[in-house]
Every structure is written in structure tokens, then in C-alpha cells.
Design a protein around this motif. Sequence first.
Motif, PDB file in Angstrom:
ATOM      1  N   LEU A   1     -44.116 -18.867 -16.554  1.00  0.00           N
ATOM      2  CA  LEU A   1     -44.320 -18.125 -17.802  1.00  0.00           C
ATOM      3  C   LEU A   1     -43.005 -17.614 -18.391  1.00  0.00           C
ATOM      4  N   ASP A   2     -41.878 -18.061 -17.824  1.00  0.00           N
ATOM      5  CA  ASP A   2     -40.587 -17.540 -18.283  1.00  0.00           C
ATOM      6  C   ASP A   2     -40.306 -17.908 -19.729  1.00  0.00           C
ATOM      7  N   GLY A   3     -40.756 -19.093 -20.178  1.00  0.00           N
ATOM      8  CA  GLY A   3     -40.536 -19.470 -21.568  1.00  0.00           C
ATOM      9  C   GLY A   3     -41.243 -18.526 -22.523  1.00  0.00           C
ATOM     10  N   LEU A   4     -42.496 -18.209 -22.221  1.00  0.00           N
ATOM     11  CA  LEU A   4     -43.249 -17.260 -23.054  1.00  0.00           C
ATOM     12  C   LEU A   4     -42.591 -15.882 -23.024  1.00  0.00           C
ATOM     13  N   LEU A   5     -42.124 -15.469 -21.864  1.00  0.00           N
ATOM     14  CA  LEU A   5     -41.498 -14.148 -21.752  1.00  0.00           C
ATOM     15  C   LEU A   5     -40.162 -14.097 -22.494  1.00  0.00           C
ATOM     16  N   ARG A   6     -39.403 -15.188 -22.463  1.00  0.00           N
ATOM     17  CA  ARG A   6     -38.172 -15.211 -23.261  1.00  0.00           C
ATOM     18  C   ARG A   6     -38.506 -15.162 -24.749  1.00  0.00           C
ATOM     19  N   HIS A   7     -39.561 -15.868 -25.133  1.00  0.00           N
ATOM     20  CA  HIS A   7     -39.990 -15.849 -26.537  1.00  0.00           C
ATOM     21  C   HIS A   7     -40.377 -14.445 -26.981  1.00  0.00           C
ATOM     22  N   ARG A   8     -40.927 -13.661 -26.068  1.00  0.00           N
ATOM     23  CA  ARG A   8     -41.397 -12.322 -26.403  1.00  0.00           C
ATOM     24  C   ARG A   8     -40.453 -11.231 -25.885  1.00  0.00           C
ATOM     25  N   ALA A   9     -39.214 -11.604 -25.624  1.00  0.00           N
ATOM     26  CA  ALA A   9     -38.257 -10.663 -25.035  1.00  0.00           C
ATOM     27  C   ALA A   9     -38.085  -9.409 -25.876  1.00  0.00           C
ATOM     28  N   GLY A  10     -38.242  -9.517 -27.167  1.00  0.00           N
ATOM     29  CA  GLY A  10     -38.093  -8.343 -28.036  1.00  0.00           C
ATOM     30  C   GLY A  10     -39.178  -7.310 -27.839  1.00  0.00           C
ATOM     31  N   GLU A  11     -40.322  -7.744 -27.286  1.00  0.00           N
ATOM     32  CA  GLU A  11     -41.436  -6.814 -27.032  1.00  0.00           C
ATOM     33  C   GLU A  11     -41.578  -6.487 -25.557  1.00  0.00           C
ATOM     34  N   LEU A  12     -40.627  -6.908 -24.721  1.00  0.00           N
ATOM     35  CA  LEU A  12     -40.712  -6.714 -23.274  1.00  0.00           C
ATOM     36  C   LEU A  12     -39.831  -5.547 -22.844  1.00  0.00           C
ATOM     37  N   HIS A  13     -40.427  -4.588 -22.132  1.00  0.00           N
ATOM     38  CA  HIS A  13     -39.725  -3.376 -21.717  1.00  0.00           C
ATOM     39  C   HIS A  13     -39.849  -3.211 -20.199  1.00  0.00           C
ATOM     40  N   GLY A  14     -38.734  -2.953 -19.532  1.00  0.00           N
ATOM     41  CA  GLY A  14     -38.752  -2.654 -18.108  1.00  0.00           C
ATOM     42  C   GLY A  14     -38.753  -1.151 -17.886  1.00  0.00           C
ATOM     43  N   ILE A  15     -39.858  -0.614 -17.409  1.00  0.00           N
ATOM     44  CA  ILE A  15     -40.014   0.826 -17.204  1.00  0.00           C
ATOM     45  C   ILE A  15     -40.284   1.064 -15.726  1.00  0.00           C
ATOM     46  N   LEU A  16     -39.367   1.718 -15.066  1.00  0.00           N
ATOM     47  CA  LEU A  16     -39.470   1.920 -13.628  1.00  0.00           C
ATOM     48  C   LEU A  16     -40.672   2.792 -13.281  1.00  0.00           C
ATOM     49  N   ASN A  17     -41.434   2.355 -12.278  1.00  0.00           N
ATOM     50  CA  ASN A  17     -42.548   3.167 -11.791  1.00  0.00           C
ATOM     51  C   ASN A  17     -42.046   4.507 -11.263  1.00  0.00           C
ATOM     52  N   GLY A  18     -42.942   5.451 -11.198  1.00  0.00           N
ATOM     53  CA  GLY A  18     -42.610   6.767 -10.679  1.00  0.00           C
ATOM     54  C   GLY A  18     -43.326   7.053  -9.370  1.00  0.00           C
ATOM     55  N   VAL A  19     -43.059   8.218  -8.851  1.00  0.00           N
ATOM     56  CA  VAL A  19     -43.696   8.707  -7.626  1.00  0.00           C
ATOM     57  C   VAL A  19     -44.436   9.993  -7.953  1.00  0.00           C
ATOM     58  N   ASP A  20     -45.648  10.105  -7.460  1.00  0.00           N
ATOM     59  CA  ASP A  20     -46.401  11.350  -7.587  1.00  0.00           C
ATOM     60  C   ASP A  20     -46.008  12.244  -6.415  1.00  0.00           C
ATOM     61  N   TYR A  21     -45.075  13.165  -6.671  1.00  0.00           N
ATOM     62  CA  TYR A  21     -44.557  13.994  -5.578  1.00  0.00           C
ATOM     63  C   TYR A  21     -45.549  15.064  -5.135  1.00  0.00           C
ATOM     64  N   ALA A  22     -46.663  15.192  -5.840  1.00  0.00           N
ATOM     65  CA  ALA A  22     -47.726  16.050  -5.320  1.00  0.00           C
ATOM     66  C   ALA A  22     -48.429  15.378  -4.140  1.00  0.00           C
ATOM     67  N   VAL A  23     -48.317  14.051  -4.067  1.00  0.00           N
ATOM     68  CA  VAL A  23     -48.933  13.276  -2.984  1.00  0.00           C
ATOM     69  C   VAL A  23     -47.895  12.847  -1.963  1.00  0.00           C
ATOM     70  N   TRP A  24     -46.729  12.437  -2.436  1.00  0.00           N
ATOM     71  CA  TRP A  24     -45.707  11.844  -1.569  1.00  0.00           C
ATOM     72  C   TRP A  24     -44.538  12.797  -1.393  1.00  0.00           C
ATOM     73  N   SER A  25     -44.761  13.865  -0.674  1.00  0.00           N
ATOM     74  CA  SER A  25     -43.709  14.837  -0.392  1.00  0.00           C
ATOM     75  C   SER A  25     -43.885  15.369   1.025  1.00  0.00           C
ATOM     76  N   PRO A  26     -42.844  15.305   1.862  1.00  0.00           N
ATOM     77  CA  PRO A  26     -42.986  15.812   3.236  1.00  0.00           C
ATOM     78  C   PRO A  26     -43.140  17.323   3.305  1.00  0.00           C
ATOM     79  N   VAL A  27     -42.891  18.011   2.214  1.00  0.00           N
ATOM     80  CA  VAL A  27     -43.031  19.469   2.205  1.00  0.00           C
ATOM     81  C   VAL A  27     -44.498  19.867   2.242  1.00  0.00           C
ATOM     82  N   ARG A  28     -45.347  19.125   1.529  1.00  0.00           N
ATOM     83  CA  ARG A  28     -46.750  19.538   1.377  1.00  0.00           C
ATOM     84  C   ARG A  28     -47.737  18.517   1.932  1.00  0.00           C
ATOM     85  N   ASP A  29     -47.254  17.524   2.647  1.00  0.00           N
ATOM     86  CA  ASP A  29     -48.112  16.459   3.158  1.00  0.00           C
ATOM     87  C   ASP A  29     -48.891  16.941   4.379  1.00  0.00           C
ATOM     88  N   ARG A  30     -50.197  17.076   4.240  1.00  0.00           N
ATOM     89  CA  ARG A  30     -51.035  17.624   5.310  1.00  0.00           C
ATOM     90  C   ARG A  30     -51.331  16.622   6.415  1.00  0.00           C
TER      91      ARG A  30
END
Length: 485
Positions: free
Chosen positions: A236-265
Motif C-alpha cells: 500500500l506504499d504507493g497509495l500512502l505516498r499519493h496521500r502523503a499530504g493527509e498522512l500524520h504520524g502522531i505518537l501514542n501516549g501512556v495512561d499514567y493513571a494505569v501504568w505507573s509504579p507509584v500507584r500500581d496495586r
Amino acid sequence: MRILQVSAELFPLLKTGGLADVAGALPAALAAAGVEPRLLVPGFPAIRESLTHECAVAPVALPWSEGRAALLRGRLPGFDVPVYVLDAPGLFDRPGNPYGDALGIAYPDNHRRFALLGLAAARLAEGVDGSWRPEIVHAHDWHAGLACAHIAASRTRRRNQARTVFTIHNLAYQGLFPAEQFCDLGLPPPHYAVEGVEFYGQVSFMKAGLHFADAITTVSPSYAREIQTPEQGCGLDGLLRHRAGELHGILNGVDYAVWSPVRDRSLAQPYSVERPEGKADCKAALQRECGLDVRPDAPLFGVVSRLTEQKGLPLVLEALNDLIDAGGQLVVLGSGDARLEAAFADAAARHPGQVARRTGMDEGLAHRIYAGSDVVLVPSRFEPCGLTQLYGLSYGALPLVHRVGGLADTVVDTTLEDLAAGTATGFVFNAFTGDAYRRALRRAFALWSRPEYWARVRDAAMRQRFGWDTAAQRYVQVYEGLLQR
């Protein structure tokens, strides 16, 4: 700004991988950013049983003759936003995971199940809920790809004005089905074309999202570049290059209410970057739980992963004797490829006290592995974002990763320069080879032999923050750009 998020999984109610974590955490972050999100999910048993304050919204006409379906609106525990559930017992009330039976065999009518999810999203965009109508429909991965196609078809008939965003979580999983099943999807016949859902004589739900969405996002900046190449574009790289102007790389996040050694039960002892002493208690507890020798001096390497070739686990097996001979320990949690499962089971049998293997996905044990491990192994052949390394950073388990995708965007190698600057957070190898992996492994053992330096790198790792607030702001910018067109 009204946003409808469409996903097949939703943490903590239904999870097979990182998609559920993203779908579960993003709505709250979007609400905090000032938008009005709602969710649409299939009526799998875990979802249906948890729904409260439900009311019927509208029936959903099926593109085929048998069965029934309806949209419900209600509340799910842990979510402050209303949720739409696609209630179709004949399609979703089944054992196993969302995509296959208890043996892992894909359901033969998956094309119908997830086509209907897309059709339900289009009906909401058309305003079947008179009290709320989305301006943006945000579809996640191939399971929701047909939402973009159905909304585009509806828009040409002037039934809605909603814009669509499609997020690629893993381009390798495309939702491919035989061409003869197109007639079950409820789409206009012209949609089965090269400029549509056709992909080398098959139907591709992933391509539907990529072609028909008004904007495309994926889960890291590096992966957004990589999927535009033949090496990682999965055809699908050809289609993705064609649509490169509408393609955004947004890094995933972490929910630190769930993934924190301070409050992890689920941990034996909480700890933090300021008070890291509890991590040693967590390591000893994990060693006991998994039948490993309780040795504080042995570096403990953890794997929490689907057991697939993509995750680079053959490299771990290839260099296992190096890890063992150097005095390390390994704990593996996951299931998947039968050959990899058998290989890790054999390793555990051959090295009792040094190698432990647990099958399935035990959420509590996963947390304890991050907390008890000194290093988390993520040597993926390719990795769109990866959440494992982010969880490892939060828990002070230094990631050992292949420089690819989101792994390259989030882990800083322990070079002399980065050690001196205090920015090193893990171990990174460039070429996907056994030799390159072994060199990174040796660097990990070399750093372990210098406790003062190890503590500095662990401190830097635990101070990293990849919160959903940053990602949510980026998504809002994408949404606003679409509405301003």
C-alpha cells in the motif's frame, strides 16, 4: 467539536493488544483538550454485559437477509462519555477473542461483522441519534476501515457532512477478504475498484480506510515515513505516498493513571524515580512468582508480547545462550506462533531458575514483569509505535529495541555521548541481525556491571513522559484542519 471514535477493542473491557489501550485512553484526553468525544464499539459479550443506562437509538438495516442489529446508547464503567454499542447478537455474542474462536481461528463472517460496524458509524453520521451527531468520525485500524467508505458513500448522497480520520495501528493486518464477499458489505458497486476497496483481486478493509478517509494518521512519526516505502508499505506504499499530504504520524501516549509504579496495586511494592528502592522488592517477588532463582545480582530481562515473527523474538531465542551464560534471567509472557511458544517452553525446561515462560495475556502479571524486570526486550522487525517500551520506561525496565518505528522515536541508546548528557534511556540496535542484537545485549550487561551508571540511565528512563495530552492536541489539530476545509 463532536468526535465519534470507532474501535473493535476497548481497555479495560476487551483487549488483545495495544489498540485497546489507545481506544480506552484517547477519549478522556480528547475531552480534556476541549472536544466532545463519544465511542462506537461492537456488542461483544464483555461490552454488552457492562453497558448501563442503555437506551435504544435506532435499528441498523443489514445488507444481507438474516439477523438483526440495533444501535444502543449507554455508559461503560471507567468512561465519562456516552458510548454507542452495536447490538447484533448473531454476529458478536460469541466466545473467543473479537476476531476468532477459542482456537484462534478467524470467524468466516468477519467481513460482515466489521462491515456492519462501519455501516453503523455512517448511520450515526447521518443523524439517527437526534440528540447528537458527529462532525468527525475517527476510525481505528482495519476493523473500522469501512466506516470511511460508508460515510463517503452516504456523503455523495448528501445524507451527511461528517469528515473522517483513519488511524493505522499496524499496516500488516489489513482485513483481506475474497472479492465475492463484497456483495455483503452494503457498499455501492463502484467502490469495488482500484480507486476503492479492491486490492489485488480481494477486498481490503485497510485500503478502504486509506482511500476514503479525509485524513490518515498512524502511531509514530517514523512509522509514517516507513510505510511509504516498499519495504514496510505492505503493498500500500504507493497509495500512502499519493496521500502523503493527509498522512500524520502522531505518537501514542501512556495512561499514567494505569501504568505507573507509584500507584500500581498489582505490584508487591510501589516505587518511584525519587524512591526506587521498591523495584528490588518487585524483582524478588517476580522471581518467586515465576520460579526463577531469587538473585538481585542477575539482570532480569522481560518479554511481554504477542509471540510472532514481527516482534523479533527469534533474535531472543538465537542469543538466549549469550544471555544465560552472562548470568541473566528471562521471563516471557505471551502467546501466538506455535513454534515460538514451543521454543520458549523448551528454553524454560532446559534452564529452570533462569528462564520462565507464561502463556496468554495476564494483565496483572504484565504489570509485575515491567516492575520486576531490569530490561524489557522489544527487538521488533517493525513496530508502528510500541507501547511495551513506553511501559518499560515508566517502570524503570530499560528497553532494548530495534531502531524502527516508534521504538526509534522513544528510546535513546546508551552511547558515550548520551550517557554523558544524561539522555540515554535504553539500548538500541540498527540492523535487524543476530549480531547487532547481541551487541546491544552486551551493552546491557556492560552497563549492569556499573551500578552507578545503571541507576542514572534508569532515572532518566523513568522521567520520560509520553502522555496522551500531547497526542490529543495533535489529533485536535487534524480535526480542526478538516472542519476548516
